[in-house]
Design a protein around this motif. Structure first.
Motif, PDB file in Angstrom:
ATOM      1  N   ASP A 242      -5.447  -1.601  11.364  1.00 41.71           N
ATOM      2  CA  ASP A 242      -5.468  -2.705  12.332  1.00 41.71           C
ATOM      3  C   ASP A 242      -4.900  -4.002  11.775  1.00 41.71           C
ATOM      4  O   ASP A 242      -4.657  -4.954  12.526  1.00 41.71           O
ATOM      5  N   GLU A 243      -4.742  -4.091  10.455  1.00 42.33           N
ATOM      6  CA  GLU A 243      -4.212  -5.276   9.780  1.00 42.33           C
ATOM      7  C   GLU A 243      -5.056  -6.524  10.084  1.00 42.33           C
ATOM      8  O   GLU A 243      -4.530  -7.608  10.320  1.00 42.33           O
ATOM      9  N   VAL A 244      -6.382  -6.357  10.061  1.00 43.17           N
ATOM     10  CA  VAL A 244      -7.296  -7.469  10.300  1.00 43.17           C
ATOM     11  C   VAL A 244      -8.344  -7.493   9.199  1.00 43.17           C
ATOM     12  O   VAL A 244      -8.616  -6.483   8.541  1.00 43.17           O
ATOM     13  N   LEU A 245      -8.945  -8.665   9.004  1.00 38.66           N
ATOM     14  CA  LEU A 245      -9.991  -8.846   8.003  1.00 38.66           C
ATOM     15  C   LEU A 245     -11.366  -8.784   8.652  1.00 38.66           C
ATOM     16  O   LEU A 245     -11.587  -9.354   9.722  1.00 38.66           O
ATOM     17  N   GLU A 246     -12.281  -8.105   7.995  1.00 40.49           N
ATOM     18  CA  GLU A 246     -13.659  -7.990   8.459  1.00 40.49           C
ATOM     19  C   GLU A 246     -14.571  -8.754   7.503  1.00 40.49           C
ATOM     20  O   GLU A 246     -14.502  -8.579   6.282  1.00 40.49           O
TER      21      GLU A 246
ATOM     22  N   ILE B 169       0.868  -1.171   0.000  1.00 32.14           N
ATOM     23  CA  ILE B 169       0.000   0.000   0.000  1.00 32.14           C
ATOM     24  C   ILE B 169       0.909   1.225   0.000  1.00 32.14           C
ATOM     25  O   ILE B 169       1.778   1.367   0.863  1.00 32.14           O
ATOM     26  N   TYR B 170       0.694   2.109  -0.971  1.00 27.61           N
ATOM     27  CA  TYR B 170       1.509   3.314  -1.054  1.00 27.61           C
ATOM     28  C   TYR B 170       0.662   4.543  -0.779  1.00 27.61           C
ATOM     29  O   TYR B 170      -0.412   4.719  -1.363  1.00 27.61           O
ATOM     30  N   ASP B 171       1.147   5.397   0.136  1.00 25.36           N
ATOM     31  CA  ASP B 171       0.501   6.667   0.459  1.00 25.36           C
ATOM     32  C   ASP B 171       1.411   7.782  -0.036  1.00 25.36           C
ATOM     33  O   ASP B 171       2.482   8.030   0.539  1.00 25.36           O
ATOM     34  N   GLY B 172       1.012   8.436  -1.100  1.00 33.60           N
ATOM     35  CA  GLY B 172       1.834   9.484  -1.683  1.00 33.60           C
ATOM     36  C   GLY B 172       1.937  10.724  -0.815  1.00 33.60           C
ATOM     37  O   GLY B 172       2.863  11.516  -0.978  1.00 33.60           O
ATOM     38  N   THR B 173       1.013  10.919   0.126  1.00 36.30           N
ATOM     39  CA  THR B 173       1.073  12.077   1.012  1.00 36.30           C
ATOM     40  C   THR B 173       2.266  11.976   1.957  1.00 36.30           C
ATOM     41  O   THR B 173       2.977  12.949   2.205  1.00 36.30           O
ATOM     42  N   THR B 174       2.492  10.774   2.481  1.00 43.38           N
ATOM     43  CA  THR B 174       3.600  10.554   3.416  1.00 43.38           C
ATOM     44  C   THR B 174       4.789   9.855   2.762  1.00 43.38           C
ATOM     45  O   THR B 174       5.820   9.662   3.405  1.00 43.38           O
ATOM     46  N   GLN B 175       4.653   9.451   1.477  1.00 44.49           N
ATOM     47  CA  GLN B 175       5.660   8.664   0.762  1.00 44.49           C
ATOM     48  C   GLN B 175       5.977   7.357   1.494  1.00 44.49           C
ATOM     49  O   GLN B 175       7.120   6.891   1.510  1.00 44.49           O
ATOM     50  N   ASN B 176       4.960   6.781   2.103  1.00 40.89           N
ATOM     51  CA  ASN B 176       5.125   5.552   2.873  1.00 40.89           C
ATOM     52  C   ASN B 176       4.643   4.355   2.059  1.00 40.89           C
ATOM     53  O   ASN B 176       3.512   4.346   1.552  1.00 40.89           O
ATOM     54  N   LEU B 177       5.504   3.354   1.919  1.00 45.02           N
ATOM     55  CA  LEU B 177       5.161   2.121   1.232  1.00 45.02           C
ATOM     56  C   LEU B 177       5.107   1.002   2.272  1.00 45.02           C
ATOM     57  O   LEU B 177       6.110   0.678   2.897  1.00 45.02           O
ATOM     58  N   LYS B 178       3.934   0.421   2.441  1.00 48.57           N
ATOM     59  CA  LYS B 178       3.708  -0.565   3.498  1.00 48.57           C
ATOM     60  C   LYS B 178       3.393  -1.926   2.888  1.00 48.57           C
ATOM     61  O   LYS B 178       2.551  -2.034   2.003  1.00 48.57           O
ATOM     62  N   THR B 179       4.063  -2.960   3.375  1.00 55.38           N
ATOM     63  CA  THR B 179       3.791  -4.320   2.937  1.00 55.38           C
ATOM     64  C   THR B 179       2.634  -4.885   3.747  1.00 55.38           C
ATOM     65  O   THR B 179       2.573  -4.711   4.964  1.00 55.38           O
ATOM     66  N   ILE B 180       1.702  -5.546   3.087  1.00 52.78           N
ATOM     67  CA  ILE B 180       0.599  -6.196   3.782  1.00 52.78           C
ATOM     68  C   ILE B 180       0.535  -7.668   3.377  1.00 52.78           C
ATOM     69  O   ILE B 180       1.020  -8.041   2.306  1.00 52.78           O
ATOM     70  N   GLU B 181      -0.055  -8.480   4.243  1.00 50.17           N
ATOM     71  CA  GLU B 181      -0.194  -9.916   3.988  1.00 50.17           C
ATOM     72  C   GLU B 181      -1.654 -10.231   3.702  1.00 50.17           C
ATOM     73  O   GLU B 181      -2.508 -10.118   4.581  1.00 50.17           O
TER      74      GLU B 181
ATOM     75  N   PHE C 285      -5.079  -9.591  -5.768  1.00 52.29           N
ATOM     76  CA  PHE C 285      -5.876  -8.697  -6.614  1.00 52.29           C
ATOM     77  C   PHE C 285      -6.890  -7.942  -5.763  1.00 52.29           C
ATOM     78  O   PHE C 285      -8.104  -8.139  -5.861  1.00 52.29           O
ATOM     79  N   ILE C 286      -6.366  -7.068  -4.902  1.00 58.49           N
ATOM     80  CA  ILE C 286      -7.184  -6.294  -3.974  1.00 58.49           C
ATOM     81  C   ILE C 286      -7.683  -5.019  -4.647  1.00 58.49           C
ATOM     82  O   ILE C 286      -7.144  -4.584  -5.672  1.00 58.49           O
ATOM     83  N   LYS C 287      -8.715  -4.409  -4.039  1.00 57.70           N
ATOM     84  CA  LYS C 287      -9.248  -3.144  -4.533  1.00 57.70           C
ATOM     85  C   LYS C 287      -9.546  -2.239  -3.341  1.00 57.70           C
ATOM     86  O   LYS C 287      -9.785  -2.708  -2.238  1.00 57.70           O
ATOM     87  N   TRP C 288      -9.569  -0.939  -3.603  1.00 58.79           N
ATOM     88  CA  TRP C 288      -9.881   0.024  -2.553  1.00 58.79           C
ATOM     89  C   TRP C 288     -11.380   0.053  -2.277  1.00 58.79           C
ATOM     90  O   TRP C 288     -12.176   0.217  -3.201  1.00 58.79           O
ATOM     91  N   TYR C 289     -11.743  -0.096  -1.009  1.00 59.87           N
ATOM     92  CA  TYR C 289     -13.137   0.072  -0.581  1.00 59.87           C
ATOM     93  C   TYR C 289     -13.361   1.517  -0.121  1.00 59.87           C
ATOM     94  O   TYR C 289     -14.339   2.147  -0.480  1.00 59.87           O
ATOM     95  N   ASP C 290     -12.449   2.028   0.693  1.00 61.03           N
ATOM     96  CA  ASP C 290     -12.394   3.437   1.078  1.00 61.03           C
ATOM     97  C   ASP C 290     -10.944   3.744   1.412  1.00 61.03           C
ATOM     98  O   ASP C 290     -10.048   2.934   1.131  1.00 61.03           O
ATOM     99  N   ASP C 291     -10.684   4.898   2.016  1.00 60.29           N
ATOM    100  CA  ASP C 291      -9.293   5.283   2.275  1.00 60.29           C
ATOM    101  C   ASP C 291      -8.622   4.418   3.332  1.00 60.29           C
ATOM    102  O   ASP C 291      -7.388   4.403   3.428  1.00 60.29           O
ATOM    103  N   ASN C 292      -9.405   3.697   4.124  1.00 56.47           N
ATOM    104  CA  ASN C 292      -8.861   2.931   5.243  1.00 56.47           C
ATOM    105  C   ASN C 292      -8.971   1.423   5.079  1.00 56.47           C
ATOM    106  O   ASN C 292      -8.351   0.676   5.841  1.00 56.47           O
ATOM    107  N   ARG C 293      -9.746   0.965   4.094  1.00 55.01           N
ATOM    108  CA  ARG C 293      -9.984  -0.468   3.941  1.00 55.01           C
ATOM    109  C   ARG C 293      -9.836  -0.900   2.481  1.00 55.01           C
ATOM    110  O   ARG C 293     -10.132  -0.146   1.567  1.00 55.01           O
ATOM    111  N   LEU C 294      -9.405  -2.162   2.339  1.00 56.64           N
ATOM    112  CA  LEU C 294      -9.247  -2.770   1.026  1.00 56.64           C
ATOM    113  C   LEU C 294     -10.200  -3.943   0.882  1.00 56.64           C
ATOM    114  O   LEU C 294     -10.496  -4.643   1.855  1.00 56.64           O
ATOM    115  N   MET C 295     -10.657  -4.174  -0.331  1.00 53.54           N
ATOM    116  CA  MET C 295     -11.490  -5.340  -0.606  1.00 53.54           C
ATOM    117  C   MET C 295     -10.605  -6.524  -0.950  1.00 53.54           C
ATOM    118  O   MET C 295      -9.736  -6.434  -1.829  1.00 53.54           O
ATOM    119  N   VAL C 296     -10.815  -7.647  -0.252  1.00 52.78           N
ATOM    120  CA  VAL C 296     -10.097  -8.891  -0.509  1.00 52.78           C
ATOM    121  C   VAL C 296     -11.132  -9.946  -0.883  1.00 52.78           C
ATOM    122  O   VAL C 296     -12.149 -10.108  -0.187  1.00 52.78           O
TER     123      VAL C 296
END
Length: 370
Positions: A225-229, A177-189, A194-205
């Motif tokens: 939170d790095e958790v699935l809902e 996940i890349y945030d261009g505002t902070t230039q932060n690149l975060k690895t997620i598991e 093939f994920i998609k953005w649901y909103d600014d805080n959550r991804l669709m898996v």
């Protein structure tokens, strides 16, 4: 990307991913970049009713990226060892060079806000560079990846948020996940790259069933939170975040129908419809669509259900919004890319066909000379 298509069939066999080094470059300034001149103020803002004709050499043409505005179409061209991103203004029949590089451009994408352009470039099979450009041509940010095979999903409301999955020869992958505002690149598991953005805080898996014909279950991944809902969505074939609304597509196998639900985010207005389901034996074939506004899209839907290989009939091009639907005419199968005002669509696998909606007419507009 051909290999990515192959990888889709192998999602369930992918194992844990490995850490890779990513470099992020932020240009110090844009002062040395000469921005192209803006279009004259008296330019007609929408294409004419007259269908344009544009001729290009096959050796020069790479691809059409899409609509930069109702009057501008963005191209990737290559000539004399230089790759360029250029916009073609329909009303004046003029070109404007936006960006040039010696590195091959694999693909390009225009953000729905029409202010930023994303380019995937690569000069070899083991690395890639992703560039975020302002529409005037200067580089805003640059990311270097160790893999040339990249899946990308751009947040339709926030152009600073991009999801990436990079694929490797041993069938592993990394998701970022890349945030261009902070230039932060975060690895997620995640179990599906093939994920998609649901909103600014959550991804669709998407958790697919054993048979892809049964669709998938929708899970939401919290970046913080790095958790699935768990959600109530099952038998899903696709979800599209249009910006102000969400489109959910599910399969009803008993009735051989695709079921659509267009849902407004803020006011909870809903519009639902169905269309005949089409398959190619092993999986469902989703109708081609183009998002034209944050709450409106065009879809090319089949007139009957069945196997795609057995069809000879054309499909019906229609617009859908929370206010209802409107049919325009029949077209052959293929992708579509419609202008922001919904007056014109480009069709064909090279976007070579001009599809005028009022009055409805289809004609080749992009002639590629051998």
């Amino acid at each position: 990307m051909k290999r990515v298509v192959i990888l889709i069939l192998c999602i369930f066999f992918l194992q844990a991913c490995k850490e890779k080094d990513i470099q992020i470059e932020i240009p110090d300034s844009t002062g040395n970049v000469e921005a192209p001149q803006s279009s004259p103020s008296d330019v007609e803002i929408a294409p004419s009713k007259k269908i344009p004709i544009l001729q290009l050499e096959r050796s020069v043409f790479h691809s059409v990226i899409g609509w930069l505005s109702d009057d501008e179409i963005l191209f990737i061209l290559m000539e004399n060892g230089e790759w360029t991103v250029q916009s073609y203004t329909l009303s004046t029949e003029t070109w404007k060079s936006i960006y040039a590089t010696k590195t091959p451009i694999i693909q390009g994408e225009i953000h729905p806000g029409k202010e930023m352009i994303l380019l995937h470039t690569s000069s070899n099979s083991s690395s890639a560079e992703v560039l975020l450009l302002h529409k005037d041509g200067y580089v805003l940010q640059s990311l270097l990846f160790e893999s040339a095979e990249i899946y990308m999903n751009w947040n339709p409301e926030n152009p600073n948020l991009i999801a990436f999955s990079t694929f490797y020869e041993d069938w592993t992958y990394d998701t970022f996940i890349y945030d261009g505002t902070t230039q932060n690149l975060k690895t997620i598991e995640v179990d599906n790259p093939f994920i998609k953005w649901y909103d600014d805080n959550r991804l669709m898996v998407f958790k697919w069933n054993e048979s892809s014909l049964d669709g998938s279950e929708l899970l939401l991944y919290s970046i913080k939170d790095e958790v699935l809902e768990v959600t109530n969505w099952n038998h899903l074939l696709d979800v599209q975040n249009l910006g102000e609304s969400m489109l959910y597509v599910t399969i009803n196998e008993q009735q051989d129908q695709f079921e659509y639900r267009l849902e407004e985010k803020e006011k909870n207005r809903v519009y639902e419809w169905t269309s005949p389901a089409v398959s190619n034996y092993s999986e469902w074939v989703m109708p081609n669509m183009s998002i034209i506004q944050p709450d409106k899209l065009m879809i090319l839907q089949s007139k009957k259900s069945g196997n795609k290989d057995e069809f000879t009939d054309k499909s019906v091009l229609s617009s859908f919004s929370l206010d209802g639907t409107k049919q325009f005419g029949e077209l052959g199968d293929g992708p579509i890319d419609c202008s922001p005002n919904g007056a014109v669509c480009l069709g064909g696998y090279e976007k070579e066909n001009w599809i005028q909606l009022d009055p409805f007419q289809e004609q080749v507009w992009l002639e590629l000379k051998e």
